[in-house]
Scaffold this motif. Structure first.
Motif, PDB file in Angstrom:
ATOM      1  N   UNK A  19     -94.680 -12.890 122.019  1.00  0.00           N
ATOM      2  CA  UNK A  19     -94.112 -14.301 122.630  1.00  0.00           C
ATOM      3  C   UNK A  19     -95.587 -15.538 122.751  1.00  0.00           C
ATOM      4  N   UNK A  20     -94.543 -16.481 122.082  1.00  0.00           N
ATOM      5  CA  UNK A  20     -95.761 -17.385 122.011  1.00  0.00           C
ATOM      6  C   UNK A  20     -95.927 -18.688 123.382  1.00  0.00           C
ATOM      7  N   UNK A  21     -97.478 -18.912 123.778  1.00  0.00           N
ATOM      8  CA  UNK A  21     -97.336 -19.672 124.278  1.00  0.00           C
ATOM      9  C   UNK A  21     -97.412 -21.338 124.760  1.00  0.00           C
ATOM     10  N   UNK A  22     -96.203 -22.493 124.731  1.00  0.00           N
ATOM     11  CA  UNK A  22     -97.033 -23.664 125.151  1.00  0.00           C
ATOM     12  C   UNK A  22     -97.535 -24.666 126.113  1.00  0.00           C
ATOM     13  N   UNK A  23     -98.400 -25.565 125.618  1.00  0.00           N
ATOM     14  CA  UNK A  23     -98.947 -25.757 126.879  1.00  0.00           C
ATOM     15  C   UNK A  23     -98.047 -27.132 126.194  1.00  0.00           C
ATOM     16  N   UNK A  24     -97.736 -27.686 127.391  1.00  0.00           N
ATOM     17  CA  UNK A  24     -97.348 -29.262 127.803  1.00  0.00           C
ATOM     18  C   UNK A  24     -97.713 -30.264 128.239  1.00  0.00           C
ATOM     19  N   UNK A  25     -98.870 -30.929 128.344  1.00  0.00           N
ATOM     20  CA  UNK A  25     -99.622 -32.271 128.799  1.00  0.00           C
ATOM     21  C   UNK A  25     -98.478 -33.943 129.416  1.00  0.00           C
ATOM     22  N   UNK A  26     -98.099 -33.769 130.305  1.00  0.00           N
ATOM     23  CA  UNK A  26     -96.531 -34.635 130.645  1.00  0.00           C
ATOM     24  C   UNK A  26     -97.392 -35.840 131.721  1.00  0.00           C
ATOM     25  N   UNK A  27     -97.275 -37.282 131.113  1.00  0.00           N
ATOM     26  CA  UNK A  27     -97.999 -38.468 132.660  1.00  0.00           C
ATOM     27  C   UNK A  27     -97.202 -39.407 132.087  1.00  0.00           C
ATOM     28  N   UNK A  28     -97.128 -39.891 133.342  1.00  0.00           N
ATOM     29  CA  UNK A  28     -97.007 -41.354 133.455  1.00  0.00           C
ATOM     30  C   UNK A  28     -97.644 -41.785 134.802  1.00  0.00           C
ATOM     31  N   UNK A  29     -97.396 -43.446 134.582  1.00  0.00           N
ATOM     32  CA  UNK A  29     -97.767 -44.356 135.971  1.00  0.00           C
ATOM     33  C   UNK A  29     -97.324 -44.449 136.845  1.00  0.00           C
ATOM     34  N   UNK A  30     -96.509 -43.820 137.536  1.00  0.00           N
ATOM     35  CA  UNK A  30     -95.809 -43.513 138.929  1.00  0.00           C
ATOM     36  C   UNK A  30     -95.330 -44.717 139.824  1.00  0.00           C
ATOM     37  N   UNK A  31     -97.192 -45.251 140.439  1.00  0.00           N
ATOM     38  CA  UNK A  31     -97.763 -46.160 140.699  1.00  0.00           C
ATOM     39  C   UNK A  31     -98.984 -46.157 141.596  1.00  0.00           C
ATOM     40  N   UNK A  32     -99.534 -46.653 142.302  1.00  0.00           N
ATOM     41  CA  UNK A  32    -101.669 -46.373 142.684  1.00  0.00           C
ATOM     42  C   UNK A  32    -101.859 -47.158 142.846  1.00  0.00           C
ATOM     43  N   UNK A  33    -103.194 -47.141 143.766  1.00  0.00           N
ATOM     44  CA  UNK A  33    -103.767 -48.319 144.992  1.00  0.00           C
ATOM     45  C   UNK A  33    -104.902 -47.574 144.710  1.00  0.00           C
ATOM     46  N   UNK A  34    -105.672 -49.225 145.623  1.00  0.00           N
ATOM     47  CA  UNK A  34    -105.226 -50.567 144.903  1.00  0.00           C
ATOM     48  C   UNK A  34    -105.257 -50.788 144.062  1.00  0.00           C
ATOM     49  N   UNK A  35    -104.202 -51.699 143.458  1.00  0.00           N
ATOM     50  CA  UNK A  35    -103.815 -52.109 141.869  1.00  0.00           C
ATOM     51  C   UNK A  35    -103.407 -50.596 141.482  1.00  0.00           C
ATOM     52  N   UNK A  36    -103.781 -50.867 140.206  1.00  0.00           N
ATOM     53  CA  UNK A  36    -104.167 -50.138 138.298  1.00  0.00           C
ATOM     54  C   UNK A  36    -105.380 -49.064 139.314  1.00  0.00           C
ATOM     55  N   UNK A  37    -105.818 -48.901 139.803  1.00  0.00           N
ATOM     56  CA  UNK A  37    -106.800 -47.905 139.762  1.00  0.00           C
ATOM     57  C   UNK A  37    -106.944 -46.378 140.493  1.00  0.00           C
ATOM     58  N   UNK A  38    -106.220 -46.306 141.138  1.00  0.00           N
ATOM     59  CA  UNK A  38    -105.884 -44.506 141.078  1.00  0.00           C
ATOM     60  C   UNK A  38    -104.495 -44.090 141.653  1.00  0.00           C
ATOM     61  N   UNK A  39    -104.784 -42.885 141.464  1.00  0.00           N
ATOM     62  CA  UNK A  39    -102.856 -42.254 141.961  1.00  0.00           C
ATOM     63  C   UNK A  39    -103.263 -42.086 143.741  1.00  0.00           C
ATOM     64  N   UNK A  40    -102.314 -42.016 144.040  1.00  0.00           N
ATOM     65  CA  UNK A  40    -102.171 -42.016 145.615  1.00  0.00           C
ATOM     66  C   UNK A  40    -102.358 -40.313 145.966  1.00  0.00           C
TER      67      UNK A  40
END
Ligand code: 13P
Ligand code: 13P
Ligand code: MG
Ligand code: MG
Ligand code: MG
Ligand code: MG
Length: 364
Positions: free
Chosen positions: A1-22
């Motif tokens: 059986x094969x292995x799948x690697x899925x990397x899925x990302x989104x910016x759903x909000x950060x602080x302060x401004x666009x600097x980092x994920x909470x």
């Protein structure tokens, strides 16, 4: 059986401004994926680069699987809800946002996936960037898989000597093409040297073994308008007929310029950092990249190792700061600011609109 690697990302909000994920969002995302382990997915790891929330998942369902994508979407929705409660900046930003955030690019999650038969030992490197676009990987993928002055295995390893196949996507025309290297290297470079339009999506060995997969979400079309630059991710397998781990990360010691940075409207140096430094600060940047290394074992992610959290990468970081000085001195001038063609997808047209009636034709 094969292995799948899925990397899925989104910016759903950060602080302060666009600097980092909470950290609260990281915690909730990690818990939700942990709960799905054993049913939907095998293993998971949650991290961030700048303001982008990164979900690394393994499973046996192949690429583009609805259940996996829905799981990721639900994680993003839940995190966006929390981000809204905390009034984080750009809450829900990449989920076809209601909060406009300075540029219209990057309005959907980014995805890089690969399915493979696990080898006796399978080293995996996951790259995640903030404040740039998917074409930023082009230079590095060429160096890793096609430049014999960078990857010595291309020359001295009989199992790599035959070269690689690259799939390139044209994100404007929505078409794709494959090139074989070394024989078509110059043709490949003719396209990928324009990374705002031509983006490497996959790299394979010539026997079909998958080697690299990237997110190319720049092609998102919405409401008839072009919107989709997205802070990109990339997955690369290493060793045993593929470039070694060291050959994969060495090209990141060269401080190249990429598009993105402040308001998605400027060229800036691409700085490799450890996750502890993956926060976009100076002029909302500079554009950053982190790399987590794992061994994949029956779908389990053994790791991570924080690859750029390393004094061997101090000098490229210093050189990035020097380049940042040079570029920032240009202020609103090109080539720090992107070309007019690229600026069409930013907030600049809104300014030009204010003056459209004040322009007079020059006399003949
Ligand atoms: P080691 O002898 O440390 O295992 O190194 C092998 C190698 O090929 C490094 O690139
Ligand atoms: P992000 O795409 O990382 O949210 O960046 C937006 C921006 O405008 C930074 O200045
Ligand atoms: Mg943001
Ligand atoms: Mg685990
Ligand atoms: Mg971002
Ligand atoms: Mg973004």
């Amino acid at each position: 059986v094969k292995t799948t690697v899925s990397v899925i990302k989104a910016d759903v909000g950060s602080y302060p401004g666009h600097s980092r994920t909470h950290p609260k969002l990281l915690e909730v995302a990690a818990r939700m994926l942990k709960e799905a382990e054993g049913s939907t997915i095998i293993d998971s790891y949650v991290t961030h680069c700048g303001d982008d929330l990164e979900l690394i998942m393994t499973h046996t369902k192949g690429e583009d699987n609805e259940e996996i994508h829905e799981l990721a979407w639900n994680v993003f929705l839940e995190c966006a809800k929390i981000a809204k409660e905390m009034k984080l900046y750009g809450a829900g930003q990449d989920l076809l946002a209601d909060a406009f955030s300075g540029n219209v690019k990057g309005m959907g999650p980014g995805v890089a996936e690969m399915e493979f038969e696990e080898r006796g030992s399978d080293p995996l490197l996951v790259f995640m960037a903030d404040k740039t676009e998917p074409g930023a990987w082009n230079y590095f993928l060429y160096k890793i898989f096609a430049d014999p002055f960078s990857t010595s295995g291309l020359v001295i390893d009989p199992s790599m000597h035959q070269g690689f196949t690259f799939e390139v996507h044209d994100v404007m025309e929505k078409r794709r093409i494959r090139f074989n290297t070394p024989e078509e290297s110059y043709s490949l470079l003719a396209y990928i040297g324009a990374p705002s339009r031509y983006v490497i999506k996959y790299v394979w060995k010539k026997d079909g073994t998958i080697a690299a997969s990237t997110s190319t979400q720049r092609l998102n079309m919405m409401a008839g308008r072009y919107v989709g630059k997205d802070d990109p991710v990339m997955v690369i397998r290493a060793q045993s007929g593929l470039p070694s781990v060291g050959e994969v990360i060495d090209p990141f010691r060269t401080p190249i310029l990429v598009a993105g940075w402040m308001r998605g409207s400027h060229h800036g140096p691409f700085m490799p950092v450890g996750v502890c430094d993956a926060n976009c600060t100076q002029f909302d940047g500079p554009p950053r990249v982190v790399c987590l290394g794992f061994q994949v074992s029956n779908g389990k992610l053994i790791g991570p190792a924080d690859m750029f959290d390393d004094p061997a990468f101090n000098r490229v970081r210093d050189r990035c700061c020097e380049l940042s000085d040079v570029l920032r001195a240009h202020g609103p001038f090109e080539p720090h600011r992107l070309s007019l063609e690229e600026m069409e997808y930013t907030t600049l047209p809104g300014v030009e609109k204010q003056f459209k009636d004040r322009w007079e034709d020059l006399p003949e």
